[in-house]
Design a protein around this motif. Sequence first.
Motif, PDB file in Angstrom:
ATOM      1  N   GLU A 189     -11.073 -16.841  15.954  1.00 18.79           N
ATOM      2  CA  GLU A 189     -12.173 -16.219  15.219  1.00 18.79           C
ATOM      3  C   GLU A 189     -11.614 -15.128  14.301  1.00 18.79           C
ATOM      4  N   PRO A 246     -15.098 -13.300  11.546  1.00 15.01           N
ATOM      5  CA  PRO A 246     -16.471 -13.260  12.069  1.00 15.01           C
ATOM      6  C   PRO A 246     -17.480 -12.696  11.073  1.00 15.01           C
ATOM      7  N   ASP A 256     -18.070 -15.350   8.387  1.00 14.73           N
ATOM      8  CA  ASP A 256     -18.843 -16.435   8.998  1.00 14.73           C
ATOM      9  C   ASP A 256     -20.336 -16.122   8.927  1.00 14.73           C
ATOM     10  N   SER A 278     -11.923 -18.765  10.297  1.00 17.73           N
ATOM     11  CA  SER A 278     -12.944 -19.407  11.124  1.00 17.73           C
ATOM     12  C   SER A 278     -14.149 -19.809  10.289  1.00 17.73           C
TER      13      SER A 278
END
Length: 486
Positions: A28, A31, A34, A21
């Motif tokens: 996702e 996470p 990210d 992601s």
Amino acid sequence: MTDDPNVLLVVLDSVRASNCSLYGHANETTPFLDAFGAERATVYDQARAPGARSVTSHASLFSGLHVAEHGVVSAAERLDPTLSVFHRLRSEGYDTGIFTENDWLTAVDVGLKDGFDKVVGARNVPFPDGLNPHEFVSNEGQGNYAEFVKTALSSDRPARSLANGVATKLQSDYMRYLPGNVTASTPADVYVDSFLDWSDDSDGPWAACLNLMDAHIPYEPADEHDLWGGSKASALQSSFADQKWVFHGGQNPWWQKRAVESLYDGAIRQMDAELERLVAALERRGDLDDTLLVVTSDHGEGFGEPSRLQDGVRVAEHGVAIHDAVVHVPLLVRYPEQETPDRIERPATLTAFPDVVNRLRDGEAPSDGFCPDEPVVATAVGLDKPLQKRAGDYVADISPWIDDKRAVFEYDAEAGLVKKYCRVRDTAATVHSRDAQSAYRVARTDDGRVEAAFDELELLDVRTDGEDLDDLDDDTYGRLEDLGYV
């Protein structure tokens, strides 16, 4: 920051950029990465692996040489160990360690494990806290059964250590009698814990490679991370007679390969959670700001994507394809004391890792150090004899996978995209890539770019003869076979 920063290379084995992601994947899966990349790290959007399989890419990662220069493509070749950045760091006072169940790095003698004081190898045994026979063989050599028993009896957990020895023997000779949990892959948390314990005990600067195999077949995410697959996908994966060639040969339909991508996503999510725990631990200790942290992958994975180079060919797993599913990999770097994020669109290469380490130790701040001035190149080596035999058991015509495939990546700043020129034999293509989610063929020629780039490279005198596959111990050979390498 100290004069000699710690160095931590985290390789998320088999993870491709398009399923993160961090690079726009719908699920996702990353996470933590990210958020980390958006807050205080450098994210390279167009990183490419130098090779399409573990041994070629890791030899390039450690040495800084392209595959066409080092020529280490199988167990038959051994890289000069002094060329490894980890070997040099150890000789200059660093504590060095490697933590993985990837046998190319810990068991097979291809010149990659020699740079490490601490080697934590395969842990797929009943009692991970006991003495591990695979690791013992990697460090002490084959056939030392009496020495293993002696060491096991003198260890903190003699009963568990001896049980591991028995289980390993059963695994090699009587696998049918073992429960499935003995042969399953070892999850990332085991190696993260081992690394954290080791680095916490280190007195000086340390340099380590943490290679996590959760996203390498078989994909077995824990329930809390298995958000998109489930029991039906797991049962489907277990039913495959072979994870690659049954699809190329038509014994299994391609939709089944695509279906188990759901498990792959869960495995990436599992490693992302361990990365969050790893970074948090380093930060609590006060080590993070003194550490060069590089998170990447040695290659990606195919789930049936059509080749843009060879018509009628699709991509399953990795190894021979030059498709971006295999060579476009994640690359996130957190430089020591970095507090502001950066995002770099130019093509990057993992072969720059040793140079980045050296420049950082010399006091430079190479924020875009993975982006070379010359074109980025990648090589997918054709099938060797053992793999040709394995493929031939399922595929009548294995010619599409015999020859090496090569690619050159150049940046078109005006168009804001990467131009990929690729070739195998007399077949060529030009592919444009705007990001990890979009790439398309624009021509059936490479405009001579591949030949021109690879003519600048030559096979160097940096390798010697390695191991004959017949000389590998049964456990190592078995794991390489399970991973699709022999």
